[in-house]
Structure formats: structure tokens, C-alpha cells
Design a protein around this motif. Structure first.
Motif, short mmCIF file in Angstrom:
data_model
loop_
_atom_site.label_atom_id
_atom_site.label_comp_id
_atom_site.label_asym_id
_atom_site.label_seq_id
_atom_site.Cartn_x
_atom_site.Cartn_y
_atom_site.Cartn_z
N HIS A 207 0.80 -1.23 0.00
CA HIS A 207 0.00 0.00 0.00
C HIS A 207 0.84 1.29 0.00
CE1 HIS A 207 0.78 -0.37 4.32
NE2 HIS A 207 0.45 0.89 4.44
N ASP A 208 2.01 1.24 0.63
CA ASP A 208 2.82 2.47 0.71
C ASP A 208 3.99 2.50 -0.27
OD1 ASP A 208 1.51 4.09 2.46
OD2 ASP A 208 2.57 3.39 4.25
N LYS A 211 5.72 5.61 -1.51
CA LYS A 211 6.61 6.44 -0.68
C LYS A 211 8.05 6.40 -1.17
CE LYS A 211 4.01 7.00 3.53
NZ LYS A 211 3.84 6.63 4.93
N HIS A 236 1.77 9.89 -2.51
CA HIS A 236 2.30 8.53 -2.56
C HIS A 236 1.26 7.48 -2.95
CE1 HIS A 236 0.64 8.01 1.54
NE2 HIS A 236 0.70 6.71 1.29
N HIS A 261 -6.13 3.84 -0.07
CA HIS A 261 -6.02 3.48 1.36
C HIS A 261 -6.02 4.68 2.29
CE1 HIS A 261 -1.64 4.09 0.59
NE2 HIS A 261 -1.55 4.28 1.89
N HIS A 262 -6.01 5.91 1.73
CA HIS A 262 -6.13 7.10 2.59
C HIS A 262 -7.45 7.83 2.38
CE1 HIS A 262 -2.28 7.02 4.59
NE2 HIS A 262 -1.66 6.82 3.44
N ASP A 290 -4.18 0.13 8.64
CA ASP A 290 -3.02 1.01 8.43
C ASP A 290 -2.98 2.05 9.55
OD1 ASP A 290 -0.84 2.34 7.22
OD2 ASP A 290 -2.18 3.60 6.00
#
Ligand code: FE2
Length: 344
Positions: A207-208, A211, A236, A261-262, A290
Motif C-alpha cells: 500500500h505504501d 513512498k 504517494h 487506502h487514505h 493502516d
């Protein structure tokens, strides 16, 4: 009609004399035979007596003629090699039989040598068809396996990148693996299984990934971020989706998870600011776990909160920031929060 286990050629003709004579020729050629006096009887023989690869059938028969028999026999046994017996005046019928899938035809009156040659040719053709099918099937399996392995090695490469990224930052070490495991346990509570569960696992793990493109000084900044810095960090999720898109086209939900996811169910999230139902539930799952992992591990800018505290925070924000149903599933997945955070 008695049939032994070695029958290999079925001879179908209502004229017993022709039938017996043909069977004799074929047996003399080294093939065991079985006989049927009508199309219907022949279908029964095919149905009840093991594998018969070859059929020689007359066209003009009472009750069920050769064409009706041919159609039905091939519908039930697509691998069957069928040779039709036709009168000299029945050339158009013979052509029709070939169109329907007969491998060949023999014109009456029957010539022994011709029967032998046609039988050999038909069996050879059938063998080729079967070998070709086997080869194609194997090729398909091999291509699929290669594709799966290629995809897996690409994913492994990306996962290595994720871990390398986390290694740069002691605070986020193991974050992706924990998010992935929390997400899977929560998804199981919501009834997920199989391929979609696998996509959630991978989505949690990756998911990240975006970044990679976040500046390190911002990633590790001890104090609060400026508005510009926050905008930079926010990039990101969409960047992660772009990085993964070329090789995860067959796992679209992984991409949706990475992108969304955010998002928040009240529409105040990023990158799209979409509302509850527009955010895939799979992304809502990763959003919850998360946040939980972020709260319960030390970050450059703040110490960790207790697991009890973090769980309460999720519940406080359920219905605004987080999906209530997912928060509830997460609690059910970990009824004893003292086991959290899970080790890496
Ligand atoms: Fe993130």
C-alpha cells in the motif's frame, strides 16, 4: 450385442450382411469390432462400453438415420472418428457428413483395400487431433505457469523494495507486513476468501510503495509537516498505483487498495476525496488497519499509543473517518488487543 473389452471399431448398419462383412474386413486388419444395427443402438454401445475411437456408419437406416446418429454421437463424444458409408448417388450427403464432423466417407460398394486405408487414415487423424489438443493444453498450462511465476517474481521484487524503503526508516520497519496480516484477518471476518483475499494481502503489503517517491527528509521529519510537505506526502497513494499498474493488471483490487487506502468515508481523504460506497471495501479495510498500525508504532514525530487507546480511537472515528463495519470486523479479528501489535 455382446461386446468385449478390446472393441475398437463400431460398425453400424441395418443390413446384417454388410455389417458382418465390414466387421470381418476390419478384424482382418487387426482391430476388434462391435456391431450395431441402428443409430440408437450404436449410441447405447458408445455410452456403455468404454472407449471406442472409431465408428463406421451407414447413412440410410430406419428409425435414426446415419446423419442424425453422426450429430448425436459427436455431440456426446467429440473425440470420435466417424467414417460414413454412402451410396454412389449420395455424394452431397457425404459432403454434408464431412461438414458435420465425419472424418471421411467410403462409397458403396465397399472395396476391402479402401476400407483398410480409410480406417488407418481415420485413426491417424484422430491421433493427431488428440496429440495436438494435448500439446495445446500443456502449452496453455505452461504459459499460465510462466505468467504466474513472472508475476510472482515481479511482486517479490517490489516487496523487496518496500522492505528496503522501510529499512531506511526505523519507525516504519515491518509496517507493511503487519498491515497485510491485519488486513487479511479482518477480511476473513468479513467473509473474504480465495483470490480477493490474496489481493487484500498483497494490497496491504504494497500500500505504501509510492513512498519511494517521497523525499526522505519529509518522511523522517520529526515535527509537523507544512501544507506543501503534506501535499507531497499525499502523492504517494496515486504514485504507488502508477508504479504497480504495469504488472498488476490482473489484480485490479491491489491497485485500488494502493490508490485509496487514505480515503475517508466522509469524503475528506485523498487522493480522490471519494465517499463511503465509492471507496472499495478492500481499501476501507486497509485504511483501518493502516491507521491502527501507525498509531501503535513509534513515528518520527510522536511516540506510539497503546493498543487499547488505538482501538478506542478507531471506534471513535468509525462512521466518519473509518467504515464502522470494518472497525467492528477488526475488533472481532483481534478480541484480545494485548496480542497486538503482531511481531514481524
Ligand atoms: Fe499510506
Amino acid at each position: 450385442m455382446p461386446i468385449d473389452g478390446t472393441a475398437r471399431c463400431l460398425v453400424v448398419d441395418d443390413d446384417a450382411q454388410v455389417r458382418h462383412a465390414l466387421a470381418k474386413v476390419i478384424e482382418g486388419h487387426g482391430l476388434a469390432t462391435v456391431q450395431a444395427a441402428s443409430g440408437r443402438e450404436a449410441l447405447e454401445v458408445l455410452q456403455h462400453h468404454g472407449e471406442i475411437p472409431l465408428v463406421i456408419s451407414d447413412i440410410n437406416m430406419p428409425e435414426m438415420d446415419g446423419i442424425a446418429f453422426l450429430k448425436e454421437a459427436l455431440r456426446r463424444h467429440s473425440d470420435l472418428a466417424v467414417i460414413m458409408l454412402t451410396g454412389v448417388t449420395e455424394v452431397t450427403t457425404a459432403v454434408e457428413c464431412l461438414k458435420l464432423g465425419a472424418l471421411d466417407y467410403i462409397a458403396k460398394p465397399v472395396v476391402i483395400e479402401e476400407v483398410r486405408a480409410r480406417v488407418d487414415k481415420a485413426l491417424e487423424k484422430r491421433q493427431l487431433v488428440l496429440e495436438n489438443r494435448f500439446y495445446q493444453h500443456n502449452l496453455e498450462l505452461r504459459v499460465r505457469d510462466l505468467d504466474r511465476r513472472n508475476r510472482q517474481s515481479l511482486i517479490n521484487g517490489v516487496q523487496t523494495l518496500v522492505h528496503a524503503l522501510e529499512a531506511k526508516d526505523a519507525y516504519t520497519s515491518g509496517h507493511s507486513s503487519r498491515v497485510s496480516r491485519y488486513a487479511v484477518r479482518t477480511a476473513v471476518q468479513l467473509g473474504y476468501t480465495g483470490e480477493m483475499l490474496e489481493q487484500i494481502r498483497l494490497g496491504g503489503e504494497l500500500h505504501d510503495i509510492g513512498k519511494i517517491g517521497t523525499r526522505e527528509d519529509i518522511l523522517n521529519k520529526p515535527g509537523p509537516l507544512t501544507l506543501d510537505e503534506f501535499e507531497h506526502v499525499k502523492a504517494h497513494s496515486a504514485l504507488g498505483e502508477r508504479i504497480l499498474a504495469p504488472f498488476l493488471s490482473e489484480s485490479p483490487m491491489v491497485l485500488r487498495i494502493v490508490r485509496s487506502h487514505h480515503e475517508r468515508i466522509d469524503g475528506a481523504g485523498f487522493p480522490d476525496g471519494i465517499y463511503a460506497a465509492d471507496i472499495p471495501r478492500e481499501a476501507r479495510i486497509v485504511a483501518v488497519v493502516d491507521a491502527f498500525d501507525a498509531m501503535t508504532t513509534n513515528r518520527a514525530y510522536r511516540p506510539s499509543r497503546t493498543t487499547v487507546d488505538a482501538m478506542e480511537e478507531l471506534e471513535r472515528c468509525a462512521g466518519t473517518h473509518f467504515d464502522s463495519e470494518v472497525v467492528d470486523a477488526f475488533r472481532r479479528a483481534f478480541p484480545d488487543v494485548s496480542v497486538l501489535p503482531l511481531g514481524t
